[in-house]
Design a protein around this motif. Structure first.
Motif, mmCIF file in Angstrom:
data_model
loop_
_atom_site.group_PDB
_atom_site.id
_atom_site.type_symbol
_atom_site.label_atom_id
_atom_site.label_comp_id
_atom_site.label_asym_id
_atom_site.label_seq_id
_atom_site.Cartn_x
_atom_site.Cartn_y
_atom_site.Cartn_z
ATOM 1 N N THR A 1 0.748 -1.142 -0.109
ATOM 2 C CA THR A 1 -0.089 -0.011 0.009
ATOM 3 C C THR A 1 0.636 1.253 -0.148
ATOM 4 N N LEU B 1 -9.527 3.876 -2.674
ATOM 5 C CA LEU B 1 -10.843 3.384 -2.485
ATOM 6 C C LEU B 1 -11.012 2.632 -3.891
ATOM 7 N N TYR C 1 -8.435 -0.655 -3.581
ATOM 8 C CA TYR C 1 -8.494 -1.733 -2.312
ATOM 9 C C TYR C 1 -9.652 -1.888 -1.632
ATOM 10 N N GLU C 2 -10.178 -2.762 -1.021
ATOM 11 C CA GLU C 2 -11.417 -2.784 -0.161
ATOM 12 C C GLU C 2 -11.119 -2.400 1.054
ATOM 13 N N VAL C 3 -11.351 -0.950 1.297
ATOM 14 C CA VAL C 3 -11.169 -0.479 2.622
ATOM 15 C C VAL C 3 -11.971 0.798 2.664
ATOM 16 N N SER C 4 -12.517 1.014 4.091
ATOM 17 C CA SER C 4 -13.428 2.012 4.286
ATOM 18 C C SER C 4 -12.673 3.381 3.911
ATOM 19 N N GLU C 5 -13.526 4.303 3.794
ATOM 20 C CA GLU C 5 -12.951 5.703 3.704
ATOM 21 C C GLU C 5 -12.230 6.410 4.595
ATOM 22 N N LYS D 1 -10.593 4.471 7.282
ATOM 23 C CA LYS D 1 -9.493 3.937 7.330
ATOM 24 C C LYS D 1 -8.489 4.514 6.315
ATOM 25 N N ALA D 2 -8.778 4.411 5.090
ATOM 26 C CA ALA D 2 -7.941 4.861 4.041
ATOM 27 C C ALA D 2 -7.289 6.262 4.335
ATOM 28 N N ASP E 1 -4.848 6.216 7.064
ATOM 29 C CA ASP E 1 -3.704 5.725 6.541
ATOM 30 C C ASP E 1 -2.837 6.513 5.736
#
Length: 87
Positions: A37, A59, A62-66, A68-69, A72
């Motif tokens: 990442t 987004l 990757y399969e990630v919530s907004e 969390k992204a 990060d």
């Protein structure tokens, strides 16, 4: 924001590393290790972009919530600023 020209990303085996080249080899000792990442974001930052661009790219990739992204990305940018890698 953008990565300084004299930093390059390389894949070594299963790892990603950022190393200085040219004149930065005199000022920056060491390497920066990145996960997949981090390497993805580093590549995006080689062109001038904003956090919103990075968030959209993450987004889409990757399969990630907004939330969390976003967190990060903030952490990653802070670490790049502390290492003086951004222009």
């Amino acid at each position: 924001m953008k990565i300084k020209e004299d930093f390059v990303l390389r894949k070594v085996a299963d790892s990603y590393v950022v190393v200085p080249v040219n004149k930065l080899t005199l000022d920056f000792n060491g390497i920066i290790n990145l996960n997949e990442t981090g390497a993805f974001l580093f590549e995006k930052l080689q062109s001038d972009c904003e956090k919103a661009d990075l968030l959209k790219a993450m987004l889409d990739e990757y399969e990630v919530s907004e939330e969390k992204a976003s967190a990060d990305i903030d952490s990653f940018i802070k670490k790049l600023e502390e290492a003086d890698v951004l222009e």
